[in-house]
Design a protein around this motif. Sequence first.
Motif, mmCIF file in Angstrom:
data_model
loop_
_atom_site.group_PDB
_atom_site.id
_atom_site.type_symbol
_atom_site.label_atom_id
_atom_site.label_comp_id
_atom_site.label_asym_id
_atom_site.label_seq_id
_atom_site.Cartn_x
_atom_site.Cartn_y
_atom_site.Cartn_z
ATOM 1 N N ASN A 339 0.712 -1.325 0.147
ATOM 2 C CA ASN A 339 0.141 0.198 0.129
ATOM 3 C C ASN A 339 0.788 1.298 -0.011
ATOM 4 N N GLU A 391 -9.163 -7.932 -7.058
ATOM 5 C CA GLU A 391 -8.786 -6.740 -6.805
ATOM 6 C C GLU A 391 -7.492 -6.104 -7.434
ATOM 7 N N GLN A 402 -15.183 0.682 -9.536
ATOM 8 C CA GLN A 402 -14.518 0.774 -8.187
ATOM 9 C C GLN A 402 -15.076 -0.075 -6.975
ATOM 10 N N MET A 403 -14.136 -0.544 -6.175
ATOM 11 C CA MET A 403 -14.465 -1.029 -5.002
ATOM 12 C C MET A 403 -15.139 -0.008 -4.091
ATOM 13 N N VAL A 404 -16.206 -0.405 -3.418
ATOM 14 C CA VAL A 404 -16.911 0.490 -2.516
ATOM 15 C C VAL A 404 -16.230 1.051 -1.480
ATOM 16 N N ASP A 405 -15.472 0.205 -0.916
ATOM 17 C CA ASP A 405 -14.615 0.672 0.450
ATOM 18 C C ASP A 405 -13.561 1.125 0.019
ATOM 19 N N ASP A 406 -12.817 0.809 -1.345
ATOM 20 C CA ASP A 406 -11.465 1.496 -1.615
ATOM 21 C C ASP A 406 -11.352 1.737 -3.135
ATOM 22 N N GLU A 411 -13.480 -3.776 -9.104
ATOM 23 C CA GLU A 411 -13.945 -5.082 -8.880
ATOM 24 C C GLU A 411 -13.465 -6.081 -10.157
#
Length: 517
Positions: A339, A391, A402-406, A411
Motif C-alpha cells: 500500500n 482486486e 471501483q470497490m465501494v470501500d477503496d 472489482e
Amino acid sequence: MSQEDQLFQQRYQKIAELEELGFEAYPRKFAYTHTPASVAAAYAETDAEALESDAPAVTVCGRLMTKRRQGKAGFCHIQKDGAQIQLYVRKDEVGDENYELYKKVDAGDLVGCEGVVMRTRSGELTVRAKRLEFLSKAVLPLPEKYHGLQDVETRYRQRYVDLFTNNDVRATFVKRNRLIQALRSEFERRDYVEVETPMMQPTYGGALARPFVTHHNALDVDLYLRIAPELYLKRLVVGGLDRVYEVNRNFRNEGLSMRHNPEFTMLEFYQAYSDYKDLMDFSADLLRVSAEAVLDGKHVATFKEQQIDFSNLNRLTMREAICEHWPYGDPAPAMDDLNDLGKVRELIDRHNQTSESKIKVEDDTPLGKALQFLFEETCEERMIQPTLVYEYPVEASPLSKQMVDDPAWVERFEIYVAGMEIANAYSELNDPQEQRRRFESQVSMREGGDGEAHGMDEDYLRALCYGMPPTAGEGIGIDRLAMVLTDSPTIRDVILFPLLRPEGEIGVAERLAKLDS
C-alpha cells in the motif's frame, strides 16, 4: 531438371494414364458406407471365420498412405478421419482395369474401395477389394512415411499436410472443437444468447492493445479490426439481452510469442444484474466443464510435464498473490508494504537487480500501475494451478467498477493457469459520467504516447446514458485454455493457420504452367 521437379512431373503424367484407363482424375463425389474407424468399431471382436462366413460388404474411401505389391496382389492402407484400414487387392478379384489402377496410384492419392471385411493371417482387419475407384491425384509426394511432417515452420505453413501425416495434431484440433462445444452447451444451459458483433469498428476499445487499421473505400473511412467485442456486447445488455456471449476472433497488432498470436479466439460473456463475484463460481464451473470435455471426463491435465487440476480454483487478491509467490527470498513483502508506493518501488528495484526482465517505472508512475507491473513480472509465471486473482488497481482497469470501500481498486479478477492469463472479468462500469472521465484519462495517456490506450467512444457513452443494469462480464482465451488441456507448448499448435512471415515464391504455379503447355 531437379529430382523434385522430376517427381512432380512423373506424378502429374499419371493423370493422363489414369484417364486412359477410364478413370476421372478428379471425380465429383463418392458414396461410402463406412469409415476406417467405423469398420474397426463394428468388427473389432469378430474373428476370421465369422467374417469369412458373413462376408460383410463395406464401401470405404480415404488417402492412400502405404502400398505394397507382389505380383498379382497387394496390400495398402488408406486413412480417413485420423484412422486407417488395410485394403487387400487381388487382380483376379478386381479385374485388369482396377488392378492397373492399383499399380499406378501413389501414396497421397485418394481412392475408394468396395469390398468385404476379412482378417489376414496376422489377424489384421482388412477390406478385400471387389472394386476400386480413383478420387483425386496428389502430384506432390507425402513426407517421409516413418517420420511424418516434422519441420515446425513447414507444419504451420502446410497445416493441410500436417493434419493427415500427424494424427496427434488432428486430435488436438478435434479436442479444441470439443472444448468450444462444451462451453457453448454450458451457456445454452444457463439461458445465454449467442450473438455476433462487428469485426470492423470505427472506434476500437474493450482492451488495452494496438489495433490493425483498414480502410473502407465506399465510405472513405478508416476502420479498426476488433481488439475485443466488449463495448458492443454491453450495448446489447443496454438493449435488454441480459445474458449474452460471443465466441469471437480478435486482432491485436502485437508481437508473436509462444503465448501470443495477433489473431486469436476469445469467449466473452456478460450477465446483467450480477457482479464479478457471481462470475467466480461460474468460471470455476466453466474450467471444470472444459477439462471434462477434452479429457474424457477427467479433471487433471498434463501440461509441460506438470499436473494441473481443473477441479479446484484457488483465489487470491493481487496483493496476496505478490506476497505468496514472491520469488526473491526474505524479506518477503507484507500486505502493508504493497500500500506504500516507496516500498513497492524498493521491491521493483530488488526484482530489477535479480531478474533479466526489468520493470520500468517513471517518476510519475502511480501506485496501482507499479503494483500491476510487479505482479506481472514476479507472480504470473509461478501460478501453475488454476488461480483466480482479484482486486486490481483502477489505473489498469478503465472499464470496471471501483470497490465501494477503496476506490483505488476495482472489482476485477483474472484467472491464471500454467503461468498464463486465461480469463479476465469485471463488475462492469455503468455510470456514463465516470466512464467519460476514464475515457478522457485514456485519451490523455494515448496523446502521451501510450499506443494501447483507449480512445473516446461517444456512441458507447450514449448507450450508457440510456441505462445499463448492474452487469458482470468476462473474457476467456480459448487458445491458451486449449494449449493447457491438449499439452501443446505453443499457441501456434492450437491455431490451425497461425500468422507467419510471407513464404515467398513457392514454385507450384510455375511447375503446373510448364506441364500445361
